[in-house]
Design a protein around this motif. Structure first.
Motif, short mmCIF file in Angstrom:
data_model
loop_
_atom_site.label_atom_id
_atom_site.label_comp_id
_atom_site.label_asym_id
_atom_site.label_seq_id
_atom_site.Cartn_x
_atom_site.Cartn_y
_atom_site.Cartn_z
N LEU A 261 0.84 -1.20 0.00
CA LEU A 261 0.00 0.00 0.00
C LEU A 261 0.87 1.24 0.00
CD1 LEU A 261 -2.61 -0.94 2.76
CD2 LEU A 261 -2.88 -1.18 0.29
N GLU A 262 0.40 2.25 -0.77
CA GLU A 262 0.99 3.58 -0.64
C GLU A 262 0.23 4.29 0.46
OE1 GLU A 262 1.05 5.67 -4.29
OE2 GLU A 262 2.32 4.21 -5.32
N LEU A 263 0.90 4.63 1.51
CA LEU A 263 0.25 5.01 2.76
C LEU A 263 -0.48 6.36 2.64
CD1 LEU A 263 -0.18 3.84 5.51
CD2 LEU A 263 1.86 5.02 6.32
N MET A 264 0.11 7.35 2.01
CA MET A 264 -0.52 8.68 1.95
C MET A 264 -1.84 8.65 1.18
SD MET A 264 -0.58 11.77 2.89
CE MET A 264 1.05 12.11 3.52
N PRO A 265 -1.90 8.09 -0.03
CA PRO A 265 -3.22 8.01 -0.70
C PRO A 265 -4.20 7.16 0.09
CG PRO A 265 -1.45 7.65 -2.26
CD PRO A 265 -0.84 7.64 -0.92
N PHE A 266 -3.72 6.10 0.75
CA PHE A 266 -4.61 5.22 1.51
C PHE A 266 -5.25 5.98 2.67
CE2 PHE A 266 -5.12 2.16 5.02
CZ PHE A 266 -6.04 1.32 4.45
N VAL A 267 -4.49 6.75 3.41
CA VAL A 267 -5.05 7.53 4.53
C VAL A 267 -5.94 8.66 4.01
CG1 VAL A 267 -4.44 8.94 6.54
CG2 VAL A 267 -3.10 6.90 6.01
N THR A 268 -5.56 9.23 2.85
CA THR A 268 -6.37 10.32 2.28
C THR A 268 -7.77 9.83 1.96
OG1 THR A 268 -4.38 11.32 1.36
CG2 THR A 268 -6.48 12.00 0.41
N GLN A 269 -7.90 8.60 1.44
CA GLN A 269 -9.24 8.05 1.16
C GLN A 269 -10.06 7.91 2.42
OE1 GLN A 269 -8.69 4.38 -0.93
NE2 GLN A 269 -7.80 5.35 -2.78
N ILE A 270 -9.38 7.45 3.51
CA ILE A 270 -10.09 7.29 4.78
C ILE A 270 -10.61 8.65 5.27
CG2 ILE A 270 -9.83 6.59 7.19
CD1 ILE A 270 -7.76 4.56 6.27
N VAL A 271 -9.78 9.69 5.11
CA VAL A 271 -10.18 11.03 5.57
C VAL A 271 -11.33 11.56 4.71
CG1 VAL A 271 -9.39 13.41 5.82
CG2 VAL A 271 -7.93 11.52 6.57
N ARG A 272 -11.27 11.29 3.39
CA ARG A 272 -12.32 11.77 2.49
C ARG A 272 -13.68 11.21 2.88
NH1 ARG A 272 -10.88 16.40 0.17
NH2 ARG A 272 -8.86 16.20 -0.91
#
Length: 781
Positions: free
Chosen positions: A637-648
């Motif tokens: 997993l690419e961590l920054m895009p993965f966390v960004t989706q969770i925040v969205r």
């Protein structure tokens, strides 16, 4: 009748004539008598002179008759002189031998016939031991007419003995001279002889080989000297000096021998006669050994200086020749004490002044006793106790040359360590006896060395049976009687053997006839022995059996729970899915148009179904995680895009709550994890942060990497929690005390997130303070 005067005159004249004639006759007779007496005396004198003379005459007549003095019979070992020449050989082995008589007879006959003289020497039989020389000639006619032989016999026994001795000495001298010449010629050292003019006259083979000449004649002819000129003096001049002094001269010089320089000891020796003998001994090897000895002595003394034990050397004159630094320290000797003036007794006096010898009543007598160490044949050892509680071990080692080596060892620390060791041994014994375990120590040869009081009781044997330190076989034979299975004693024997001989640790378990169970372990000890520890595990074994039964019950319960979770996952999700589906159908108008109120109810049902579905999944996932059944499907997993989706997905709630969210981190950071489960863990923590932060609050998500680990930090400045509230939140749900129900503690978000993070091999740490905000840190490998 008258007588005429004439007649008377005639008668008177006749009487006068008669008287004169008688007187003349008497005078003549007297003269003859005197001549006869003189002749007899002369004959007796001559006879006596012949008797006393060194030679005895023997007259041999033509018919073989002999005439000789009786002294001849004694010389040839007969009682009397025989009548004939042939009788000189006695019948009983006395006198001359048959061969000697035959030879003498032959010479006599030849002389009688030819008047030729003869000489012969004979040795009489051992009865007389005489050596006789005979000189025979033809006798004068006045001595014996008729061709007799006159033999003069001389006794030269003493001369013969001397001649024999001289001959033997001459022969021995010739042999000795030949041996001496051979010895000198065969001698490995160069030898030579110089005449009175100091010129070489004789050299041996070693000399010829040493100077590289072809022969001894060449050396003598060319006067080749072995030794070169030293200090302006040639070899001949040194030899002349020895001759003038009449004393040997010995010197050590260098000479070229076989094209190599060698050190030689040259000796010039004046002889009794005229001349000088010389010889040269090759001492190169001896000099080399002397140099090696000096180097060895220096190395030895250097090594002795490195020792911690004091060592001193004394020569045959009792003078100190060496003392290392520890010896100086032990006896407090001043620097420079090693010299020709410091003797053994002087050293003791210095040590006494410094208080480094024992206190004695009569110091001079005690010092003289120590001086007798030089006369001993064997080493002598003593223990000295000084006034400052120092204990010295003194060893006196006599040397073959009359010297002495004195060794002084300070054993104060060793004695202190020995006392400490004794204390430790007593402490060990007391400790062993106080241990709960039974202990025994076996030597490599198998006999029992040490044991505590619990050892015989553990095996059920008499303690007195161990007093003799029995062998392991005898001890095991006594133990085998108390085992439920006597053949199991071999396992104990193998454990003891492995600990003592194989130096390996091993263990085992046996059961006694009285129902007890013993665990035993063999441990190799550093000193080469082996220790056997015995522990009564009867109670623990019973507890173990009970735990095994309970574990089997728990395993069965776990299997039931696993099946329950699998069934509940299906039973919960299927109805909720159906309810949600029907609510969506009603909302879409499939069953007809709904009133606004009915639509609100349908939407409320769909919303409740979603929340209930989420809670059911949380409960199931938490249960599976605690049961170790959480399935993970890890991907990169690419961590920054993965966390960004969770925040969205939480963006609407953030905006509705009037919150500010900051997301920081490296855009290229990647990890390996299960996307669904990690998303749920982060979502739960973010959801708690949104719920716990009032309007106008701030939430921070920081993605970083520290020490090879990925760290996700979610912090807020919300209401926070006290330590008690945080502890309850971390507990989530737990089984009730009776094990029949579930207790709800503070929601499932934090416990579920922790379980999901730990399932990925990471950790979750939460720090919170009342009215100070909350910080959740996820650490992933």
């Amino acid at each position: 009748m008258d007588t005429s005067p004439a007649l008377l005159a005639i008668i008177g004249l006749l009487l006068a004539l008669w008287t004169a004639g008688a007187v003349w006759v008497m005078l003549r007779a007297t003269g003859r008598e005197q001549k006869s007496v003189a002749s007899r005396k002369a004959a007796q004198r001559l006879s006596r002179m012949i008797e006393e003379g060194p030679a005895i005459p023997m007259l041999v007549r033509a018919d073989g008759r002999i005439e000789a003095p009786d002294r001849l019979a004694r010389w040839i070992g007969l009682e009397k002189v025989p009548d004939y020449l042939s009788e000189l050989a006695g019948a009983d082995g006395r006198g001359l031998s048959e061969d000697q008589v035959e030879e003498l007879t032959r010479y006599v006959r030849r002389t009688q016939k030819t008047a030729r003289p003869f000489r012969m020497a004979i040795t009489v039989s051992p009865g007389s031991g005489k050596s006789l020389a005979m000189q025979g000639t033809l006798a004068d006619s006045a001595v014996s007419p008729g061709g007799a032989a006159l033999i003069w016999v001389f006794d030269f026994s003493e001369s013969e003995a001397e001649l024999t001795q001289l001959r033997e000495e001459a022969a021995r001298a010739r042999e000795d001279f030949g041996a001496l010449v051979g010895l000198i010629e065969a001698a490995p050292m160069p030898m030579w002889f110089r005449g009175a003019d100091m010129h070489l006259r004789l050299v041996n083979k070693a000399y010829v080989a040493a100077v590289g000449a072809e022969s001894a004649d060449q050396v003598v002819a060319d006067q080749i000297d072995l030794v070169e000129t030293v200090n302006g003096r040639t070899a001949a001049q040194v030899a002349q000096q020895a001759a003038d002094r009449r004393q040997p001269i010995e010197r050590i010089v260098s000479a070229t021998i076989d094209r190599a320089r060698r050190t030689m000891r040259v000796t010039d020796l004046p002889l009794v006669g005229e001349g000088i003998a010389g010889y040269a001994v090759d001492i190169e090897e001896m000099e080399e050994q002397a140099r090696e000895f000096r180097a060895f002595r220096e190395a030895q003394r250097s090594m002795l200086d490195q020792l911690s034990i004091g060592v001193a050397q004394f020569d045959s004159a009792h003078r100190m020749t060496f003392a290392n630094q520890p010896f100086h320290r032990v006896f407090s000797l001043p620097p420079g004490v090693v010299n020709d003036r410091t003797t053994f007794q002087h050293m003791l006096l210095i040590a006494r002044e410094n208080g480094r010898i024992p206190e004695v009543r009569d110091f001079p007598a005690w010092r003289n006793e120590l001086a007798e160490w030089f006369q001993h044949d064997e080493p002598h050892e003593e223990a000295w106790s000084l006034s400052d509680s120092t204990h010295l071990r003194i060893v006196a080692q006599p040397l073959p040359d009359g010297g002495l080596v004195m060794i002084a060892e300070d054993r104060t620390e060793q004695l202190a360590l020995s006392a400490t060791r004794d204390t430790l041994l007593r402490t060990r014994t007391a400790t062993f006896d106080s241990l709960f375990e039974a202990l025994a120590v076996f030597a490599p040869d198998g006999h029992l060395e040490l044991w505590n009081r619990g050892f015989p009781g553990a095996w059920g044997i008499d303690p007195e049976a161990l007093d003799g330190h029995p062998q392991a076989e005898d001890l095991l034979n006594a133990v085998a009687k108390n085992l439920s299975d006597p053949s199991a004693i071999s396992r104990i024997n193998q454990v003891i053997r492995a600990a003592t001989l194989d130096r390996k640790k091993s263990d085992g378990r046996v059961e006694l006839a009285d129902g007890r169970t013993l665990d035993f372990t063999g441990v190799p000890l550093p000193d080469g022995n082996g220790m056997l520890t015995v522990l009564d595990v009867t109670a623990s074994r019973q507890a173990e059996e009970a735990l095994r039964e309970r574990n089997r019950a728990l395993e069965e319960a776990d299997a039931v729970m696993t099946r329950f979770l699998a069934n509940m996952s299906y039973e919960f999700r299927t109805p909720l899915t159906s309810i949600g589906g029907f609510a969506e159908l009603l909302t879409s108008g499939i069953a007809g148009d709904l009133t606004p109120t009915a639509k609100e109810y349908a939407q409320a049902i769909s919303l409740s179904v979603g929340k209930l579905t989420e809670q059911v999944e949380n409960v199931l996932d938490l249960s599976q995680s605690e049961a170790g059944l959480m399935p993970l499907r890890k991907t990169k997993l690419e961590l920054m895009p993965f966390v960004t989706q969770i925040v969205r997905k939480q963006e609407d709630r953030i905006l509705e709550g009037g919150l500010t969210l900051d997301l920081r981190g490296d855009p290229g950071k990647t990890i390996t994890a299960d996307p669904q489960q990690l998303r749920r863990a982060i979502s739960q923590l973010l959801d708690n942060a949104i719920n716990g932060t009032p309007r106008g609050g701030r939430i921070l998500i920081d993605i970083g990497r520290k020490r090879g680990e990925t760290k996700i930090v979610i912090s807020d400045n919300g209401r926070g929690m006290s330590q008690h509230e945080l502890a309850r939140a971390l507990e989530g749900i737990r089984m009730s005390a009776d094990g029949k129900g579930i207790e709800r503690r503070h929601g499932l978000g934090i416990p579920l997130a922790r379980q999901l993070v730990e399932a990925h091999g990471g950790t979750l740490e939460i720090h919170s303070r009342k009215n100070g905000g909350t910080t959740a840190s996820i650490t992933l490998p």
